[in-house]
Design a protein around this motif. Structure first.
Motif, PDB file in Angstrom:
ATOM      1  N   GLN A  86       6.988  -1.716 -15.332  1.00 57.42           N
ATOM      2  CA  GLN A  86       8.159  -1.087 -14.904  1.00 57.42           C
ATOM      3  C   GLN A  86       8.570  -1.716 -13.701  1.00 57.42           C
ATOM      4  OE1 GLN A  86       8.826   2.786 -13.108  1.00 57.42           O
ATOM      5  NE2 GLN A  86       9.207   3.470 -15.126  1.00 57.42           N
ATOM      6  N   LEU A  87      10.092  -1.829 -13.530  1.00 59.58           N
ATOM      7  CA  LEU A  87      10.399  -2.441 -12.328  1.00 59.58           C
ATOM      8  C   LEU A  87      11.449  -1.235 -11.747  1.00 59.58           C
ATOM      9  CD1 LEU A  87      11.577  -4.478  -9.890  1.00 59.58           C
ATOM     10  CD2 LEU A  87      13.295  -5.326 -11.473  1.00 59.58           C
ATOM     11  N   GLN A  88      11.263  -0.735 -10.649  1.00 53.81           N
ATOM     12  CA  GLN A  88      12.145   0.160  -9.802  1.00 53.81           C
ATOM     13  C   GLN A  88      12.826  -0.829  -8.695  1.00 53.81           C
ATOM     14  OE1 GLN A  88      11.108   4.135  -9.413  1.00 53.81           O
ATOM     15  NE2 GLN A  88       9.204   3.534 -10.026  1.00 53.81           N
TER      16      GLN A  88
ATOM     17  N   LEU B  24      15.193   4.892   1.822  1.00 56.90           N
ATOM     18  CA  LEU B  24      14.031   5.696   2.269  1.00 56.90           C
ATOM     19  C   LEU B  24      13.063   6.076   0.809  1.00 56.90           C
ATOM     20  CD1 LEU B  24      12.911   7.712   3.972  1.00 56.90           C
ATOM     21  CD2 LEU B  24      14.566   9.404   3.374  1.00 56.90           C
ATOM     22  N   GLN B  25      13.865   5.913  -0.188  1.00 54.88           N
ATOM     23  CA  GLN B  25      12.810   5.958  -1.479  1.00 54.88           C
ATOM     24  C   GLN B  25      11.835   4.857  -1.692  1.00 54.88           C
ATOM     25  OE1 GLN B  25      15.234   6.957  -4.776  1.00 54.88           O
ATOM     26  NE2 GLN B  25      16.356   8.429  -3.765  1.00 54.88           N
ATOM     27  N   PHE B  26      12.470   3.819  -1.383  1.00 53.23           N
ATOM     28  CA  PHE B  26      11.757   2.639  -1.508  1.00 53.23           C
ATOM     29  C   PHE B  26      10.599   2.311  -0.505  1.00 53.23           C
ATOM     30  CE2 PHE B  26      11.642  -2.193  -0.427  1.00 53.23           C
ATOM     31  CZ  PHE B  26      10.513  -2.488  -1.615  1.00 53.23           C
ATOM     32  N   ALA B  27      10.857   2.759   0.811  1.00 52.88           N
ATOM     33  CA  ALA B  27      10.050   2.822   1.804  1.00 52.88           C
ATOM     34  C   ALA B  27       8.632   3.824   1.686  1.00 52.88           C
ATOM     35  CB  ALA B  27      10.591   3.065   3.225  1.00 52.88           C
ATOM     36  N   LEU B  28       9.167   4.902   1.055  1.00 50.72           N
ATOM     37  CA  LEU B  28       8.324   6.035   0.777  1.00 50.72           C
ATOM     38  C   LEU B  28       7.194   5.480  -0.372  1.00 50.72           C
ATOM     39  CD1 LEU B  28      10.245   9.172   1.052  1.00 50.72           C
ATOM     40  CD2 LEU B  28       8.357   8.581   2.641  1.00 50.72           C
ATOM     41  N   LEU B  29       7.840   4.824  -1.366  1.00 49.47           N
ATOM     42  CA  LEU B  29       7.124   4.240  -2.537  1.00 49.47           C
ATOM     43  C   LEU B  29       6.182   3.280  -2.102  1.00 49.47           C
ATOM     44  CD1 LEU B  29       7.326   5.209  -5.527  1.00 49.47           C
ATOM     45  CD2 LEU B  29       8.811   3.239  -6.014  1.00 49.47           C
TER      46      LEU B  29
END
Length: 360
Positions: free
Chosen positions: A322-324, A335-340
Motif C-alpha cells: 500500500q502507498l500512502q 505532520l501526518q507523514f512525519a508522525l507515520l
C-alpha cells in the motif's frame, strides 16, 4: 492429473451498459473502455462501476483518471479512484474484491509523475493519495521516483501466489497428487461429476451460492457484486465456473477468471458436510487441467492472501504493498507523514533491540 466430466457451454449474455467519468478525457455513455489492466487477466472499467455501486458510492465520488490528451503515451494508463473527506483524501477504488490496481496502472516513470501532477492540479486541497495493491515491481519503481512536493510511505498489505503452467503437476508435492487421486476415485465411485462452464447459467449460479452458504466461509459481504461479476465475466469470455456435483447436489464450486494466458483463482467454496471427500481439492485439480490443456494458459494466479494451503498449489509468493502519498505543501499532511515515519522508525528500533537481546 484427474480427468473430469466437463461440460462446455456456448457463450451468451447481454452487453452491460458502460458509463465512465474521466478527468480531462470524458468518455461518452456506451464508449468502449480501455481493455488493458493492472494484471494480465484484467479488471475492466465495468468491474469498477459495479464495485462502486455495490459499495454505495455516488457518481460524484468516483471517477476514472487518465491522460491529459487521448493521444499521449500516458493514455495507456487509467485508474479508478474515489474521493473522501471533501476532496482532501483520494483512494484507489479497491478492496478485497479487486486484487489489482486498475483498470491499468501506470507502467512508466513519466506516467506515475503525470498521475501525481494531475491529482495535485485537480484537487489542490488534497492531503493524501492512497493506492493499493501495488506489486513489488510497482513499489520499487515508485520508491526510486522523485516526485516534487510528495512524501511516500509504503507498507505491506497482502501477498500474491503464482505458478507456471509448464510442467505444473511435476512441480507439485507427491502428497497432494496422491490425495487428489484417492479422493477423485472415491467421488467417482459415489456418482460425482463436474461441470465447467464459461456461462453463468441460473442453475450454476444457484449451485455456487448453495455451496457457499454451507461452507466454512463467513457471509459474503456483497453477493450482488459477485453476481454482477459472474455476468460480466460471462460476457467477456473470461469466466470458468466450476461445480462438483455428488448425487445431484452441488458440494464444491469455484469461480476462475481467464484472460491473456493467465488463470486467476477468484472464489472457491466447499460444503462442510462433505469435507471428508475433499471435493474442493478435486475441483481445483479439474479446473487446473482445463485451463492448462484447453485454455493453454502460461500462469496460474491465486491472487491475494497468504493462506498456508496455497503453498502446495503454487510456486512463488510475492508481497503486495500500500502507498500512502502525502502532499507536503499541506501542513496537516506534512505532520501526518512525519508522525507515520517516526512510528515506523520506532518500530525498527524496537525490533533491533529485541534481536540484539536474543543473541545475548
Amino acid at each position: 492429473m484427474p480427468d473430469a466430466d466437463v461440460t462446455q457451454r456456448p457463450q451468451a449474455g447481454q452487453t452491460l451498459p458502460v458509463e465512465n467519468k474521466q478527468v480531462h478525457s470524458q468518455w461518452p455513455v456506451g464508449a468502449k473502455p480501455d481493455d488493458h489492466s493492472a494484471m494480465p487477466w484484467f479488471q475492466p472499467a465495468p468491474w469498477y462501476q459495479h464495485l462502486a455501486r455495490f459499495m454505495g458510492m455516488t457518481d460524484s465520488q468516483c471517477y476514472m483518471l487518465g491522460a491529459d490528451q487521448p493521444g499521449d503515451s500516458a493514455a495507456e494508463w487509467q485508474l479508478a479512484l474515489y474521493c473522501s473527506a471533501g476532496g482532501r483524501q483520494i483512494n484507489s477504488l479497491s478492496n478485497y474484491y479487486s486484487p489489482a490496481l486498475g483498470p491499468k496502472a501506470p507502467a512508466l516513470p513519466g506516467d506515475w509523475l503525470q498521475l501525481f501532477e494531475t491529482v495535485g492540479k485537480t484537487y489542490p486541497a488534497i492531503q493524501r493519495l492512497q493506492l493499493q495493491p501495488l506489486t513489488a515491481g510497482q513499489q520499487q519503481q515508485l520508491q526510486q521516483l522523485q516526485v516534487p512536493g510528495w512524501g511516500f510511505f509504503f507498507s505491506h498489505c497482502s501477498d500474491n501466489w503464482t505458478a507456471r503452467a509448464e510442467n505444473y503437476w511435476q512441480q507439485r508435492p507427491s502428497q497432494l497428487r496422491n490425495t487428489i487421486r484417492r479422493k477423485r476415485q472415491k467421488l467417482v465411485a459415489d456418482g460425482a461429476h463436474i461441470d465447467i462452464s464459461q456461462l453463468a447459467t441460473p442453475e450454476l449460479v444457484a449451485a455456487y451460492w448453495q455451496v457457499y452458504q454451507h461452507s466454512w466461509k463467513p457471509a459474503e459481504p456483497n453477493p450482488d457484486f459477485i453476481n454482477a461479476l459472474l455476468d460480466l465475466a460471462s460476457h467477456n469470455h473470461s469466466l470458468r465456473l466450476g461445480v462438483l456435483w455428488l448425487q445431484g447436489r452441488p458440494v464444491a464450486a469455484q469461480c476462475w477468471l481467464v484472460a491473456d494466458g493467465v488463470a486467476a483463482i477468484y472464489k472457491l467454496a466447499q460444503d462442510q458436510t462433505f469435507d471428508h471427500y475433499s471435493p474442493g481439492t478435486v475441483l481445483t485439480a479439474a479446473l487446473l487441467d482445463h485451463v492448462i490443456e484447453v485454455d493453454q494458459v502460461h500462469t496460474i494466479d491465486f491472487l491475494t492472501g497468504n493462506d498456508h494451503y496455497k503453498a502446495q498449489w503454487m510456486d512463488n509468493m510475492t508481497p503486495l504493498y500500500q502507498l500512502q502519498a502525502y502532499r507536503l505543501n499541506q501542513p496537516a499532511a506534512l505532520l501526518q507523514f512525519a508522525l507515520l515515519r517516526l512510528k515506523a522508525r520506532i518500530r525498527q528500533w524496537k525490533q533491533r533491540i529485541v534481536a540484539v537481546a536474543r543473541t545475548r
